[in-house]
Design an enzyme around this catalytic site. Structure first.
Site, mmCIF file in Angstrom:
data_model
loop_
_atom_site.group_PDB
_atom_site.id
_atom_site.type_symbol
_atom_site.label_atom_id
_atom_site.label_comp_id
_atom_site.label_asym_id
_atom_site.label_seq_id
_atom_site.Cartn_x
_atom_site.Cartn_y
_atom_site.Cartn_z
ATOM 1 N N HIS A 100 0.802 -1.226 0.000
ATOM 2 C CA HIS A 100 0.000 0.000 0.000
ATOM 3 C C HIS A 100 0.835 1.276 0.000
ATOM 4 O O HIS A 100 0.283 2.374 -0.150
ATOM 5 C CB HIS A 100 -0.976 0.007 1.182
ATOM 6 C CG HIS A 100 -2.286 0.645 0.854
ATOM 7 N ND1 HIS A 100 -3.437 0.449 1.590
ATOM 8 C CD2 HIS A 100 -2.647 1.506 -0.145
ATOM 9 C CE1 HIS A 100 -4.428 1.142 1.068
ATOM 10 N NE2 HIS A 100 -3.976 1.793 0.020
ATOM 11 N N ASP A 123 -10.004 -0.318 3.892
ATOM 12 C CA ASP A 123 -8.802 -0.893 4.489
ATOM 13 C C ASP A 123 -9.059 -1.269 5.945
ATOM 14 O O ASP A 123 -9.821 -0.581 6.645
ATOM 15 C CB ASP A 123 -7.678 0.162 4.431
ATOM 16 C CG ASP A 123 -6.282 -0.409 4.559
ATOM 17 O OD1 ASP A 123 -6.107 -1.436 5.231
ATOM 18 O OD2 ASP A 123 -5.342 0.189 4.008
ATOM 19 N N HIS A 125 -6.723 -0.966 8.018
ATOM 20 C CA HIS A 125 -5.800 -0.073 8.712
ATOM 21 C C HIS A 125 -6.018 1.375 8.279
ATOM 22 O O HIS A 125 -6.545 1.629 7.199
ATOM 23 C CB HIS A 125 -4.353 -0.488 8.424
ATOM 24 C CG HIS A 125 -4.087 -1.944 8.674
ATOM 25 N ND1 HIS A 125 -4.257 -2.905 7.694
ATOM 26 C CD2 HIS A 125 -3.681 -2.602 9.778
ATOM 27 C CE1 HIS A 125 -3.961 -4.099 8.203
ATOM 28 N NE2 HIS A 125 -3.612 -3.942 9.459
ATOM 29 N N ASP A 127 -3.408 3.543 7.939
ATOM 30 C CA ASP A 127 -2.230 3.959 7.158
ATOM 31 C C ASP A 127 -1.902 5.423 7.383
ATOM 32 O O ASP A 127 -1.520 6.151 6.472
ATOM 33 C CB ASP A 127 -2.431 3.657 5.670
ATOM 34 C CG ASP A 127 -2.482 2.168 5.377
ATOM 35 O OD1 ASP A 127 -2.050 1.386 6.241
ATOM 36 O OD2 ASP A 127 -2.957 1.781 4.301
ATOM 37 N N HIS A 140 4.328 1.171 4.105
ATOM 38 C CA HIS A 140 2.974 0.840 3.663
ATOM 39 C C HIS A 140 1.923 1.190 4.716
ATOM 40 O O HIS A 140 0.731 1.187 4.421
ATOM 41 C CB HIS A 140 2.857 -0.632 3.219
ATOM 42 C CG HIS A 140 2.749 -1.634 4.331
ATOM 43 N ND1 HIS A 140 2.181 -2.880 4.140
ATOM 44 C CD2 HIS A 140 3.150 -1.602 5.626
ATOM 45 C CE1 HIS A 140 2.227 -3.565 5.279
ATOM 46 N NE2 HIS A 140 2.809 -2.812 6.184
ATOM 47 N N ASP A 228 -7.473 -1.810 -0.249
ATOM 48 C CA ASP A 228 -6.531 -2.788 0.273
ATOM 49 C C ASP A 228 -7.310 -4.077 0.492
ATOM 50 O O ASP A 228 -8.337 -4.074 1.176
ATOM 51 C CB ASP A 228 -5.937 -2.268 1.584
ATOM 52 C CG ASP A 228 -4.806 -3.118 2.118
ATOM 53 O OD1 ASP A 228 -4.873 -4.351 1.988
ATOM 54 O OD2 ASP A 228 -3.865 -2.552 2.709
ATOM 55 N N ASP A 230 -6.840 -6.366 2.406
ATOM 56 C CA ASP A 230 -7.005 -6.758 3.805
ATOM 57 C C ASP A 230 -8.192 -6.054 4.467
ATOM 58 O O ASP A 230 -8.514 -6.311 5.622
ATOM 59 C CB ASP A 230 -5.717 -6.592 4.612
ATOM 60 C CG ASP A 230 -5.328 -5.154 4.921
ATOM 61 O OD1 ASP A 230 -6.191 -4.261 4.969
ATOM 62 O OD2 ASP A 230 -4.121 -4.906 5.138
ATOM 63 N N GLU A 273 -1.995 -4.900 -2.101
ATOM 64 C CA GLU A 273 -1.657 -5.891 -1.079
ATOM 65 C C GLU A 273 -2.082 -7.316 -1.438
ATOM 66 O O GLU A 273 -2.318 -8.145 -0.561
ATOM 67 C CB GLU A 273 -2.216 -5.493 0.296
ATOM 68 C CG GLU A 273 -1.628 -4.215 0.873
ATOM 69 C CD GLU A 273 -0.198 -4.354 1.408
ATOM 70 O OE1 GLU A 273 0.340 -5.485 1.418
ATOM 71 O OE2 GLU A 273 0.388 -3.331 1.815
#
Length: 301
Positions: A100, A123, A125, A127, A140, A228, A230, A273
């Site tokens: 990412h 996402d 996360h 980030d 990332h 992303d 994830d 990712e």
């Protein structure tokens, strides 16, 4: 949606520590993305992969607490230039990662062409880390902060300007793993976040309706989707470097993409990712391609 799509692959694995994510663009292509989008009536121009330097992988720089800073910055500059060229040509930029950290370059290239760019960050996360708040020094985990002009100047100045986006024009969807520094930045800057609590409580329909209206109310003149894999639950997308259980479902993700397509607000996108080494029979890349189908207007009937 723009019927001309230019695909850019970014085989970047330097923004984190797990090998294999540099093969993500190839895995997505292998999963049939071009054929799927062509069936929907799009003109596809696959520009191949940009070149990413392969330095000897280093430990965190003791002065910056950043891993592979120089190589990530060089790749980001190359990507920013390529994405800008795609938009100037009049095509829709569709970027495949790669980790990412590539969003640093994507957003630098996209935002150059908009006065008030919106961002949907799909996402697990935030980030939003910096070298001071990151537990790992992995870049990332920093692209959204960098794009806000927060972080090391080598990264924030990619493309020759900073910031790339405004905090009030960001919507994070699916967050369920945030570091304390990220939480503080979210509160301080007033960034709109739909955690999994909101997704569960409100439902994806309401989350997306609100997110779309929020960006419209802020009069964004373009919206970039940074997805992303994830963000999805690991049961649906196992081939990612930082999986977090309890994520968005496959069907909820299709609904989100369908609603974005119906809204007509998305002007650029990246899917990141995808790590085939950690995957199960290319399942995660196949999921990514299926979601692209929904984003670009694929219907059952």
């Amino acid at each position: 949606m723009n019927k001309n799509i230019s695909i850019v692959g970014v085989p970047m694995d330097l923004g984190q520590m797990r090998r294999g994510v540099d093969m993500g663009p190839s895995a997505i292509r292998y999963a049939g993305v071009m054929e799927r989008l062509e069936r929907l009536g799009y003109e596809i121009n696959d520009l191949g992969n940009i070149e990413i330097a392969q330095p000897e992988r280093i430990h965190n720089d003791p002065e910056t607490n950043l891993r592979n800073l120089k190589a990530v910055a060089e790749g980001s500059e190359t990507l920013a230039s390529k994405v800008n060229e795609v938009i100037e040509k009049g095509d829709f930029p569709l970027v495949f990662g790669g980790d990412h950290s590539i969003a640093i370059g994507t957003l630098a290239g996209v935002s150059k062409n908009y006065d008030n760019l919106g961002v949907i960050w799909y996402d697990a996360h935030g980030d939003l880390n910096t070298s001071e708040t990151s537990p790992s020094g992995n870049i990332h985990g920093m692209p959204l902060a960098v794009s806000l002009g927060i972080g090391h100047e080598t990264l924030t100045n990619i493309g020759g300007f900073s910031p790339k986006i405004k905090p009030e024009n960001i919507v994070i969807i699916g967050a369920r793993s945030l570091d304390e520094g990220e939480r503080e930045l979210i509160r301080e800057r007033g960034i709109k976040v739909y955690t999994m609590h909101e997704v569960d409580r409100l439902g994806m329909t309401t989350v997306m309706e609100e997110a779309i209206q929020y960006l419209k109310n802020n009069k964004t003149d373009g919206v970039h989707l940074s997805l992303d894999l994830d963000g999805l639950d690991p049961s649906d997308a196992p081939g990612v470097g930082t999986p977090v259980i309890g994520g968005i479902s496959y069907r909820e993700s299709h609904l989100a993409m369908e609603m974005l397509e119906e809204s007509g607000i998305v002007t650029s996108a990246e899917f990141v990712e995808v790590n085939p080494i950690l995957d199960e029979k290319n399942k995660t890349a196949t999921v990514a391609v299926a979601l692209m189908g929904s984003l670009f207007g694929e219907k059952l009937l």
